[in-house]
Design a protein around this motif. Structure first.
Motif, short mmCIF file in Angstrom:
data_model
loop_
_atom_site.label_atom_id
_atom_site.label_comp_id
_atom_site.label_asym_id
_atom_site.label_seq_id
_atom_site.Cartn_x
_atom_site.Cartn_y
_atom_site.Cartn_z
N MET A 174 0.78 -1.29 -0.06
CA MET A 174 -0.03 -0.15 -0.21
C MET A 174 0.90 0.98 0.07
O MET A 174 1.69 1.31 0.74
CB MET A 174 -1.03 -0.16 1.13
N THR A 175 0.60 2.40 -0.77
CA THR A 175 1.21 3.62 -0.71
C THR A 175 0.90 4.53 0.38
O THR A 175 -0.19 4.23 1.06
CB THR A 175 1.05 4.41 -2.20
N LEU A 176 1.40 5.47 0.61
CA LEU A 176 1.11 6.53 1.72
C LEU A 176 0.09 7.02 1.38
O LEU A 176 -0.83 7.27 2.53
CB LEU A 176 2.55 7.20 1.61
N ASN A 177 -0.38 7.15 0.17
CA ASN A 177 -1.68 8.03 0.06
C ASN A 177 -2.77 7.26 0.04
O ASN A 177 -3.96 7.55 0.03
CB ASN A 177 -1.40 8.87 -1.09
N THR A 178 -2.62 5.94 0.03
CA THR A 178 -3.96 5.07 0.06
C THR A 178 -4.50 4.69 1.43
O THR A 178 -3.66 4.22 2.15
CB THR A 178 -3.62 3.74 -0.70
N PRO A 179 -5.70 4.97 1.45
CA PRO A 179 -6.28 4.73 2.79
C PRO A 179 -6.28 3.31 3.16
O PRO A 179 -6.63 2.61 2.24
CB PRO A 179 -7.80 5.48 2.86
N THR A 180 -6.18 3.02 4.56
CA THR A 180 -5.97 1.55 4.93
C THR A 180 -7.65 1.19 5.10
O THR A 180 -8.45 2.28 5.18
CB THR A 180 -5.52 1.63 6.33
N PRO A 181 -8.03 0.21 5.03
CA PRO A 181 -9.38 -0.46 5.38
C PRO A 181 -9.83 0.34 6.40
O PRO A 181 -11.20 0.61 6.59
CB PRO A 181 -9.38 -1.90 5.28
N SER A 196 -13.11 2.79 7.23
CA SER A 196 -14.30 2.33 7.90
C SER A 196 -14.52 3.60 8.61
O SER A 196 -15.74 4.03 8.98
CB SER A 196 -14.05 1.09 8.77
N ILE A 197 -13.62 4.29 9.29
CA ILE A 197 -13.76 5.54 9.90
C ILE A 197 -14.29 6.45 9.32
O ILE A 197 -15.41 6.97 9.89
CB ILE A 197 -12.35 5.65 10.84
N LYS A 198 -14.11 6.78 8.33
CA LYS A 198 -14.41 7.90 7.19
C LYS A 198 -15.87 7.62 7.08
O LYS A 198 -16.80 8.50 7.36
CB LYS A 198 -13.86 7.79 5.97
N ASN A 199 -16.35 6.41 6.58
CA ASN A 199 -17.71 5.94 6.41
C ASN A 199 -18.75 5.95 7.67
O ASN A 199 -19.61 6.50 7.51
CB ASN A 199 -17.73 4.37 5.89
#
Length: 97
Positions: A1-8, A12-15
Motif C-alpha cells: 500500500m502506498t502512503l496516500n492509499t487509505p487503509t481499510p 471504515s472510520i470515514k464511512n
C-alpha cells in the motif's frame, strides 16, 4: 500500500463519520449550510462557539449561554445580536428545502 492509499480501517472510520453526520445533521441543504456560515463572520465568535451554535440551534440566548459556557463568560456579548442570529438560524432550518 502506498502512503496516500487509505487503509481499510481509515475507510471504515470515514464511512462511520459520514453516516453519523448525515444522521444527526440539523441542516441538510448545502445552500442553507452556506448561509449559516455567513451569519457568523470571522472573529465575532470563537470557532467552537460558532460550531456549537450551529449544531445545537438554541432558541434563546439563555439556552445558548447555558449550553456553551464560554458565551456566558463573555463581557462583550451583544445578547440582542445573538438572539437575532439564533432566530435567523431557526428560520433557515425551518424553511430549508
Amino acid at each position: 500500500m502506498t502512503l496516500n492509499t487509505p487503509t481499510p480501517s481509515a475507510r471504515s472510520i470515514k464511512n462511520k463519520t459520514v453516516a453519523y453526520c448525515t444522521r444527526f445533521s440539523r441542516f441538510t441543504d448545502k445552500h442553507t449550510i452556506k448561509e449559516i456560515r455567513q451569519l457568523f463572520p470571522a472573529g465575532e465568535f470563537h470557532q467552537f462557539e460558532t460550531a456549537q451554535l450551529a449544531n445545537l440551534v438554541c432558541e434563546t440566548v439563555d439556552e445558548a449561554k447555558i449550553l456553551i459556557p464560554s458565551l456566558g463568560k463573555r463581557a462583550d456579548l451583544d445578547e440582542a445580536h445573538l438572539q437575532d442570529l439564533l432566530d435567523q438560524m431557526s428560520n433557515l432550518r425551518r424553511f430549508q428545502t
